[in-house]
Design a protein around this motif. Structure first.
Motif, mmCIF file in Angstrom:
data_model
loop_
_atom_site.group_PDB
_atom_site.id
_atom_site.type_symbol
_atom_site.label_atom_id
_atom_site.label_comp_id
_atom_site.label_asym_id
_atom_site.label_seq_id
_atom_site.Cartn_x
_atom_site.Cartn_y
_atom_site.Cartn_z
ATOM 1 N N VAL A 2 38.686 49.872 40.439
ATOM 2 C CA VAL A 2 39.715 51.100 40.422
ATOM 3 C C VAL A 2 40.979 50.851 40.888
ATOM 4 N N ASN A 3 41.913 51.358 39.873
ATOM 5 C CA ASN A 3 43.100 51.443 40.108
ATOM 6 C C ASN A 3 43.934 49.898 40.102
ATOM 7 N N THR A 4 43.132 49.145 39.393
ATOM 8 C CA THR A 4 43.752 47.761 38.891
ATOM 9 C C THR A 4 44.223 47.778 37.618
ATOM 10 N N ASP A 5 45.397 47.489 37.394
ATOM 11 C CA ASP A 5 45.960 47.553 36.179
ATOM 12 C C ASP A 5 46.202 46.024 35.536
ATOM 13 N N PRO A 6 45.292 45.890 34.506
ATOM 14 C CA PRO A 6 45.259 44.494 33.853
ATOM 15 C C PRO A 6 46.467 43.940 33.340
ATOM 16 N N ASP A 7 47.501 44.704 33.085
ATOM 17 C CA ASP A 7 48.770 44.433 32.497
ATOM 18 C C ASP A 7 49.623 44.193 33.608
ATOM 19 N N ASN A 8 49.483 44.415 34.870
ATOM 20 C CA ASN A 8 50.287 43.897 35.857
ATOM 21 C C ASN A 8 49.592 43.357 37.014
ATOM 22 N N PRO A 9 48.957 42.248 36.854
ATOM 23 C CA PRO A 9 48.257 41.286 37.853
ATOM 24 C C PRO A 9 49.158 40.609 39.126
ATOM 25 N N ASN A 10 48.642 40.549 39.968
ATOM 26 C CA ASN A 10 49.195 39.959 41.263
ATOM 27 C C ASN A 10 48.378 38.795 41.621
ATOM 28 N N ASN A 11 48.825 38.123 42.760
ATOM 29 C CA ASN A 11 48.180 36.707 42.785
ATOM 30 C C ASN A 11 46.818 36.717 43.382
ATOM 31 N N GLN A 12 46.134 37.998 43.614
ATOM 32 C CA GLN A 12 44.970 38.162 43.624
ATOM 33 C C GLN A 12 44.044 38.439 42.246
ATOM 34 N N VAL A 14 45.110 38.030 39.052
ATOM 35 C CA VAL A 14 45.550 37.049 37.585
ATOM 36 C C VAL A 14 44.434 36.328 37.460
ATOM 37 N N LEU A 15 43.972 35.994 36.300
ATOM 38 C CA LEU A 15 43.034 35.047 35.698
ATOM 39 C C LEU A 15 43.533 33.852 35.748
ATOM 40 N N ILE A 16 42.503 33.041 36.404
ATOM 41 C CA ILE A 16 42.887 31.538 36.489
ATOM 42 C C ILE A 16 43.204 30.807 35.303
ATOM 43 N N GLN A 17 42.641 31.111 34.370
ATOM 44 C CA GLN A 17 42.859 30.653 32.759
ATOM 45 C C GLN A 17 44.305 30.947 32.544
ATOM 46 N N ASN A 18 44.906 32.011 33.015
ATOM 47 C CA ASN A 18 46.315 32.542 32.624
ATOM 48 C C ASN A 18 47.337 31.827 33.656
ATOM 49 N N ASP A 85 47.487 29.299 45.467
ATOM 50 C CA ASP A 85 46.753 30.568 44.853
ATOM 51 C C ASP A 85 45.859 30.136 43.719
ATOM 52 N N LEU A 86 46.335 29.172 42.669
ATOM 53 C CA LEU A 86 45.374 28.718 41.773
ATOM 54 C C LEU A 86 44.095 28.360 42.241
ATOM 55 N N TYR A 87 44.307 27.270 43.259
ATOM 56 C CA TYR A 87 42.946 26.643 43.845
ATOM 57 C C TYR A 87 42.030 27.423 44.626
ATOM 58 N N ASN A 88 42.770 28.431 45.427
ATOM 59 C CA ASN A 88 42.063 29.387 46.089
ATOM 60 C C ASN A 88 41.067 30.091 45.143
ATOM 61 N N SER A 89 41.727 30.844 44.029
ATOM 62 C CA SER A 89 41.159 31.650 43.328
ATOM 63 C C SER A 89 39.916 30.890 42.830
#
Length: 213
Positions: A2-12, A14-18, A85-89
């Motif tokens: 809820v209330n998460t905009d997929p077009d504006n990701p943050n460091n928590q 964002v998809l790791i493959q992106n 961030d990539l490692y942790n995610s």
């Protein structure tokens, strides 16, 4: 969510493959400008005219600060800030290959920073500390080698079924873990050769050959 905009990701979110392709892109820029500018400083490339804006410092040795700090800036601002961030995610998803990729780029970048600038923030870099302490060369070198060892171990595992495939985010080696392992061993060999002039027994040619074969 809820209330998460997929077009504006943050460091928590964002998809790791992106995230990985951008790390690869900006590391390439860091490495490229490093190779170009160190070649100019070393006199490998020359300008016929000292007034040439692009190459004046190769003939006059009057280098602006920007001419020597760009690799530092692009690495810390555009690459290393993403690696933790990539490692942790990836760790949360048991995406071992993305964790390993983060390790590889950490080793690539910090070894380059060590070669260029010497003492450098390492153990406290990327932790959110605005004034990280610098570490000595031995600490950075050993840290980079440990990252490569962990990367080899992670690339040798099988990712969880639900983890994103490395092929989705890898622009370099097509998501092939075996090729990444070869790359890691090649980097280890290259970095161990840096110790060839040490007289403390840290250089071992057999270890270099082991990594190559």
């Amino acid at each position: 969510a809820v209330n998460t905009d997929p077009d504006n990701p943050n460091n928590q979110t964002v998809l790791i493959q992106n995230r990985l392709p951008w790390i690869q892109k900006f590391y390439q820029y860091t490495a490229g400008v490093t190779n170009f500018r160190t070649s100019l400083h070393a006199g490998v490339f020359y300008s016929a005219s000292a007034s040439s804006s692009n190459n004046a410092f190769s003939t006059t040795w009057q280098c602006s600060n920007a001419a020597s700090t760009t690799p530092y800036q692009t690495w810390f601002v555009e690459v290393s800030s993403d690696i933790v961030d990539l490692y942790n995610s990836a760790q949360k998803q048991n995406a071992y290959y993305y964790m390993a990729a983060a390790d590889v780029f950490s080793a690539l970048g910090y070894m380059e920073m060590l070669d260029l600038y010497g003492e450098m923030p390492y153990t406290e870099a990327g932790t959110g500390n605005p004034s990280p302490k610098p570490d000595d060369g031995k600490t950075i070198f050993n840290g980079c080698m440990a990252k490569l060892n962990e990367a080899i171990s992670l690339f040798s595992k099988t990712q969880d079924a639900g983890a994103p495939s490395l092929t989705l985010g890898d622009m370099w080696l097509g998501g092939d873990p075996a090729e990444w392992i070869k790359f890691c061993y090649g980097l280890k060999a290259r970095y161990m050769i840096k110790l060839s002039k040490k007289t403390d027994g840290s250089f071992n040619m057999d270890s270099v050959l082991y990594c190559l074969y």
